[in-house]
Design a protein around this motif. Structure first.
Motif, PDB file in Angstrom:
ATOM      1  N   ARG A 120      -4.645   3.581   1.831  1.00 27.51           N
ATOM      2  CA  ARG A 120      -5.391   2.275   1.565  1.00 27.51           C
ATOM      3  C   ARG A 120      -6.218   2.239   0.396  1.00 27.51           C
ATOM      4  O   ARG A 120      -7.280   1.660   0.221  1.00 27.51           O
ATOM      5  CB  ARG A 120      -6.227   2.013   2.662  1.00 27.51           C
ATOM      6  CG  ARG A 120      -5.592   1.957   4.091  1.00 27.51           C
ATOM      7  CD  ARG A 120      -4.755   0.952   4.180  1.00 27.51           C
ATOM      8  NE  ARG A 120      -5.109  -0.419   4.206  1.00 27.51           N
ATOM      9  CZ  ARG A 120      -4.460  -1.468   4.472  1.00 27.51           C
ATOM     10  NH1 ARG A 120      -3.093  -1.397   4.696  1.00 27.51           N
ATOM     11  NH2 ARG A 120      -4.818  -2.788   4.501  1.00 27.51           N
ATOM     12  N   PHE A 127      -0.550   4.826  -0.478  1.00 32.55           N
ATOM     13  CA  PHE A 127      -1.332   5.984   0.456  1.00 32.55           C
ATOM     14  C   PHE A 127      -2.755   5.735   0.519  1.00 32.55           C
ATOM     15  O   PHE A 127      -3.295   5.180  -0.392  1.00 32.55           O
ATOM     16  CB  PHE A 127      -1.006   7.196  -0.567  1.00 32.55           C
ATOM     17  CG  PHE A 127      -1.664   8.258   0.012  1.00 32.55           C
ATOM     18  CD1 PHE A 127      -0.794   9.066   0.796  1.00 32.55           C
ATOM     19  CD2 PHE A 127      -2.804   8.967  -0.428  1.00 32.55           C
ATOM     20  CE1 PHE A 127      -1.068  10.310   1.547  1.00 32.55           C
ATOM     21  CE2 PHE A 127      -2.935  10.098   0.086  1.00 32.55           C
ATOM     22  CZ  PHE A 127      -2.378  10.736   0.940  1.00 32.55           C
ATOM     23  N   GLY A 130      -3.722  12.620  11.094  1.00 30.00           N
ATOM     24  CA  GLY A 130      -2.811  11.509  10.872  1.00 30.00           C
ATOM     25  C   GLY A 130      -1.387  11.668  11.073  1.00 30.00           C
ATOM     26  O   GLY A 130      -0.995  12.731  11.288  1.00 30.00           O
ATOM     27  N   TRP A 186       1.086  -1.292  -0.096  1.00 27.89           N
ATOM     28  CA  TRP A 186      -0.142  -0.165   0.058  1.00 27.89           C
ATOM     29  C   TRP A 186       0.848   1.231   0.141  1.00 27.89           C
ATOM     30  O   TRP A 186       1.844   1.163   0.846  1.00 27.89           O
ATOM     31  CB  TRP A 186      -0.840   0.069   1.048  1.00 27.89           C
ATOM     32  CG  TRP A 186      -1.873  -1.090   1.164  1.00 27.89           C
ATOM     33  CD1 TRP A 186      -1.965  -2.119   1.954  1.00 27.89           C
ATOM     34  CD2 TRP A 186      -3.177  -1.053   0.489  1.00 27.89           C
ATOM     35  NE1 TRP A 186      -3.135  -3.117   1.655  1.00 27.89           N
ATOM     36  CE2 TRP A 186      -4.078  -2.164   0.716  1.00 27.89           C
ATOM     37  CE3 TRP A 186      -3.859  -0.156  -0.522  1.00 27.89           C
ATOM     38  CZ2 TRP A 186      -5.046  -2.557   0.217  1.00 27.89           C
ATOM     39  CZ3 TRP A 186      -4.974  -0.511  -1.120  1.00 27.89           C
ATOM     40  CH2 TRP A 186      -5.525  -1.738  -0.812  1.00 27.89           C
ATOM     41  N   MET A 238       1.139  13.149  -0.608  1.00 23.09           N
ATOM     42  CA  MET A 238       2.054  12.132  -1.033  1.00 23.09           C
ATOM     43  C   MET A 238       3.699  12.212  -1.295  1.00 23.09           C
ATOM     44  O   MET A 238       4.287  11.877  -0.805  1.00 23.09           O
ATOM     45  CB  MET A 238       1.514  11.328  -2.249  1.00 23.09           C
ATOM     46  CG  MET A 238       0.139  10.374  -2.299  1.00 23.09           C
ATOM     47  SD  MET A 238       0.023   9.478  -3.701  1.00 23.09           S
ATOM     48  CE  MET A 238      -1.292  10.286  -4.503  1.00 23.09           C
ATOM     49  N   LEU A 289       2.919  11.590   9.729  1.00 24.10           N
ATOM     50  CA  LEU A 289       3.585  11.645   8.641  1.00 24.10           C
ATOM     51  C   LEU A 289       3.929  10.453   8.139  1.00 24.10           C
ATOM     52  O   LEU A 289       3.887   9.322   8.446  1.00 24.10           O
ATOM     53  CB  LEU A 289       5.016  12.280   9.067  1.00 24.10           C
ATOM     54  CG  LEU A 289       5.007  13.832   9.487  1.00 24.10           C
ATOM     55  CD1 LEU A 289       6.375  14.165  10.144  1.00 24.10           C
ATOM     56  CD2 LEU A 289       4.492  14.731   8.543  1.00 24.10           C
ATOM     57  N   THR A 290       4.013  10.358   6.584  1.00 26.55           N
ATOM     58  CA  THR A 290       4.337   9.072   5.859  1.00 26.55           C
ATOM     59  C   THR A 290       5.478   9.433   4.936  1.00 26.55           C
ATOM     60  O   THR A 290       5.978  10.309   4.975  1.00 26.55           O
ATOM     61  CB  THR A 290       2.950   8.914   4.705  1.00 26.55           C
ATOM     62  OG1 THR A 290       2.665   9.974   4.119  1.00 26.55           O
ATOM     63  CG2 THR A 290       1.975   8.643   5.709  1.00 26.55           C
ATOM     64  N   LYS A 291       5.996   8.303   4.516  1.00 23.50           N
ATOM     65  CA  LYS A 291       7.092   8.240   3.441  1.00 23.50           C
ATOM     66  C   LYS A 291       6.699   8.914   2.115  1.00 23.50           C
ATOM     67  O   LYS A 291       5.683   8.765   1.549  1.00 23.50           O
ATOM     68  CB  LYS A 291       7.171   6.775   3.183  1.00 23.50           C
ATOM     69  CG  LYS A 291       8.797   6.748   2.203  1.00 23.50           C
ATOM     70  CD  LYS A 291       9.061   5.292   1.638  1.00 23.50           C
ATOM     71  CE  LYS A 291      10.123   5.048   0.725  1.00 23.50           C
ATOM     72  NZ  LYS A 291      10.502   3.831   0.460  1.00 23.50           N
ATOM     73  N   GLY A 310       4.697  13.894   2.320  1.00 19.28           N
ATOM     74  CA  GLY A 310       4.579  12.779   3.252  1.00 19.28           C
ATOM     75  C   GLY A 310       3.791  13.559   4.421  1.00 19.28           C
ATOM     76  O   GLY A 310       3.824  13.029   5.601  1.00 19.28           O
ATOM     77  N   ARG A 311       3.189  14.639   4.090  1.00 17.64           N
ATOM     78  CA  ARG A 311       2.451  15.398   5.375  1.00 17.64           C
ATOM     79  C   ARG A 311       1.017  14.934   5.014  1.00 17.64           C
ATOM     80  O   ARG A 311       0.471  14.877   4.137  1.00 17.64           O
ATOM     81  CB  ARG A 311       2.317  17.034   5.268  1.00 17.64           C
ATOM     82  CG  ARG A 311       3.990  17.509   5.398  1.00 17.64           C
ATOM     83  CD  ARG A 311       3.836  19.021   4.877  1.00 17.64           C
ATOM     84  NE  ARG A 311       2.787  19.609   5.658  1.00 17.64           N
ATOM     85  CZ  ARG A 311       2.424  21.040   5.248  1.00 17.64           C
ATOM     86  NH1 ARG A 311       2.971  21.500   4.259  1.00 17.64           N
ATOM     87  NH2 ARG A 311       1.278  21.531   5.801  1.00 17.64           N
ATOM     88  N   PRO A 312       0.059  14.730   6.320  1.00 16.40           N
ATOM     89  CA  PRO A 312      -1.245  14.573   6.327  1.00 16.40           C
ATOM     90  C   PRO A 312      -1.886  15.676   6.004  1.00 16.40           C
ATOM     91  O   PRO A 312      -2.944  16.006   6.882  1.00 16.40           O
ATOM     92  CB  PRO A 312      -1.266  13.942   7.744  1.00 16.40           C
ATOM     93  CG  PRO A 312      -0.421  14.856   8.654  1.00 16.40           C
ATOM     94  CD  PRO A 312       0.745  14.969   7.804  1.00 16.40           C
TER      95      PRO A 312
END
Length: 616
Positions: free
Chosen positions: A259, A257, A299, A255, A288, A301-303, A291-293
């Motif tokens: 889901r 981003f 939420g 996955w 995306m 932080l994401t890669k 990486g910020r929500p």
């Protein structure tokens, strides 16, 4: 008694030999396709639509031998004219007859074909004999359909990149005294060696190069060349044994981003025109790549991901306006984006993945190959194509054709090791948008791993939320799963962002709609997406059943709610959601609490529905 001399047997399949002879001429002399004409005695009024392309001798019979012909087109490969010309060559009693049947009249194209047939001058591409860089530029110019003299700067950059990727110097024929058949065997390996009866040159049929099967020969310039068959042989079907092993050893789904975006799969977001599909994708893209929500304030932080946004309709200037407005609204800086975002317009480059050619549908394989190469080079994680309708030329009401379009984009995602998301429209007057509302019937839905649907907020929903108007609000649901909107819907709204690019102090310039997250007011949040009809069904289930108000009880009213809304009470999150729903409905006056005796006569608090209106 003298034995009679044995007479030669008649060829049981003369059409096979005839097809192979014409196919050899089409492939090695006229750079064309083998076709059947309707009437070999009258080709004056023939058009491309009247021709029948054949790829194997089994597609014809002996009676079709006089109808065999060669169709050559795209003469821009050879000369700086005749780009749309189509020329037919047919042999009457062994004499060639050449006619132009389509395109602007051009005597040069028929002369070229006749010269190639008679052997006066070979029909070869303009780039043959040029230095490698110039040759690659000319190939690109032909593929993009650029006219003579029009060579944009990016062609040279792309040509250099391709040559760097190949990093193979072409073999020189100088001082190479090996025979043609020996060179072909060394370069291409196995296959059936043959000799062209017209030229006396060797060719190697059914050999392989770059994973494709085709024919190889030594060209007029002394260089080996390979031409893949238009129809590639299908590998033999085989059954693969299944081995049961520890499930923990299986790779998890990749996955990327929200889901929704998943590597090596095709996904889609569908909705009505102007409903927020494009604007929402831009907000997601910034989330995306940074990486910020941005669309989930609570939420994590994401890669950061690498994203390629392709808008096949709007000019680049409009794409820039939308991304700058979203970046301004979310305070996104250049450093946060870095080199992870790529945007392109269909007005500058062509992204048509399937064309309609007469009665045939043709996948644009060169485009797929080029996109896959660029995706790998840039290490792209997600490709967003907006909208799908501008990337093909097939009728969208043709379910089979749309399935082939989806399959072509799925090939890009698989070979590119990325997720391809296509933005798609719905049929007119579809009402509540579901996965089945997408144009093309179930074709796209069946090919996607995930499909989201966008629906505008209704007047009823706006009243529940205490809003003056539903305009600018919409929700996003998973269209491939039978989910109730409720708490699992994602709600969005438009924010108006001025670019301040006006001509004066009082002129704020363009104002762009940017999609941001929106949450229902706390009192209405839990039951926001439950319709009046669904609530009425829940009340009927609970009415007269002495359903308990206590969540610990096996007779808790929440189980009736879950049954009506098809929710899974074994999931703690969904059980908590049902509890929030009941609390909200009690606050809103839809249920009251009454003490009722159980089977032992002990008073227990039970949930009793309140019917406010005649509809209840």
């Amino acid at each position: 008694m003298a034995l009679l001399s044995k007479q030669p047997e008649a060829d049981p399949r003369p059409h096979q030999a005839a097809f192979r002879e014409i196919s050899s001429i089409a492939q090695w002399k006229l750079a064309g396709d083998v076709v059947l004409v309707p009437d070999p005695d009258n080709i004056d009024d023939v058009t491309r639509d009247d021709l029948t392309k054949i790829s194997h001798w089994s597609d014809m019979t002996d009676a079709d031998i006089p109808r065999l012909a060669v169709l050559t087109d795209s003469f821009f490969r050879f000369i700086d004219e005749g780009q749309d010309a189509s020329v037919i060559a047919i042999w009457r009693d062994g004499a060639p007859l050449v006619r132009q049947i389509d395109g602007a009249p051009c005597e040069a194209v028929t002369d070229l074909v006749m010269d190639a047939i008679t052997g006066e001058k070979a029909l070869s591409e303009k780039w043959v004999g040029l230095p490698p860089l110039e040759a690659e530029i000319e190939k690109l110019a032909y593929q993009k359909g650029y006219s003579a003299g029009h060579r944009p700067k990016w062609l040279e950059r792309e040509a250099r990149r391709r040559l760097e990727e190949l990093s193979v110097d072409p073999p020189s024929p100088a001082n190479d005294n090996r025979t043609d058949d020996a060179r072909l065997r060394e370069l291409f390996g196995d296959g059936q060696m043959g000799v062209d009866q017209n030229t006396g040159k060797h060719f190697l049929a059914n050999c392989k190069h770059d994973g494709k099967v085709g024919v190889a020969e030594i060209g007029p310039d002394g260089q080996p060349r390979f031409k893949a068959y238009a129809t590639q042989p299908r590998p033999a079907i085989k059954a693969t044994p299944f081995a049961l092993r520890d499930p923990s050893s299986l790779p998890a789904r990749d996955w990327l981003f929200a889901r929704h975006y998943i590597r090596k799969f095709l996904t889609s977001t569908v909705g009505a025109g102007g409903g927020g599909k494009s604007a929402h994708s831009i907000s997601e893209i910034l989330a995306m790549v940074t990486g910020r929500p941005l669309l989930d304030p609570e939420g994590p932080l994401t890669k950061p991901l690498r994203v390629w946004y392709i808008n096949a309709e709007d000019p680049q200037e409009e794409i820039d306006r939308r991304f700058h407005a979203a970046a301004k609204h979310f305070d996104v800086t250049p450093d946060q984006i870095a080199d992870r975002l790529y945007t392109d317009s269909g007005r500058d480059q062509e992204f048509v993945i399937m064309r309609q050619e007469g009665r045939d549908l043709k996948v644009c394989q060169p485009l797929i190959d080029e996109m896959v190469s660029e995706i790998r080079r840039r290490e792209i994680d997600v490709v967003i194509v907006d909208p799908l309708v501008s990337t093909h030329e097939v009728p969208e009401n043709d379910n089979g054709a749309m399935q082939r379009v989806a399959k072509a984009w799925l090939e890009v995602s698989d070979r590119g090791n990325c997720c391809v998301e296509v933005i798609h429209h719905v049929v007119k007057n579809s009402g509540e948008v579901t996965a089945d509302s997408a144009r093309g019937g179930g074709a796209l839905k069946d090919k996607t791993r995930g499909m989201r649907v966008i629906n505008a907020m209704t007047r009823e929903e706006a009243d529940k939320a205490g809003l003056d108007t539903p305009d600018g609000y919409f929700r996003i649901d998973n269209g491939k799963v039978n989910l109730v909107a409720s708490g699992r819907s994602e709600w969005r709204r438009f924010a108006n962002v001025p670019l301040m690019n006006g001509s004066g102090l009082l002129d704020r310039g363009d104002e762009i709609g940017v999609v941001e997250a929106w949450r229902w007011p706390a009192a209405a949040d839990a039951v926001a997406g439950v319709s009046e009809e669904a609530l009425h069904a829940i009340k009927r289930k609970i009415n007269g059943s002495d359903c308990r108000d206590n969540v610990q009880s096996s007779q808790w009213a929440g189980y009736k709610v879950a049954e009506a809304l098809q929710m899974n009470m074994a999931n703690p999150a969904e059980k908590k959601e049902v509890r929030r729903m009941l609390e909200a409905w009690k606050r809103q006056g839809h249920f009251t609490i009454e003490q009722r005796p159980d089977y032992k006569g002990v008073e227990r608090p039970c949930l009793v529905p309140v019917f406010h209106t005649s509809s209840d």
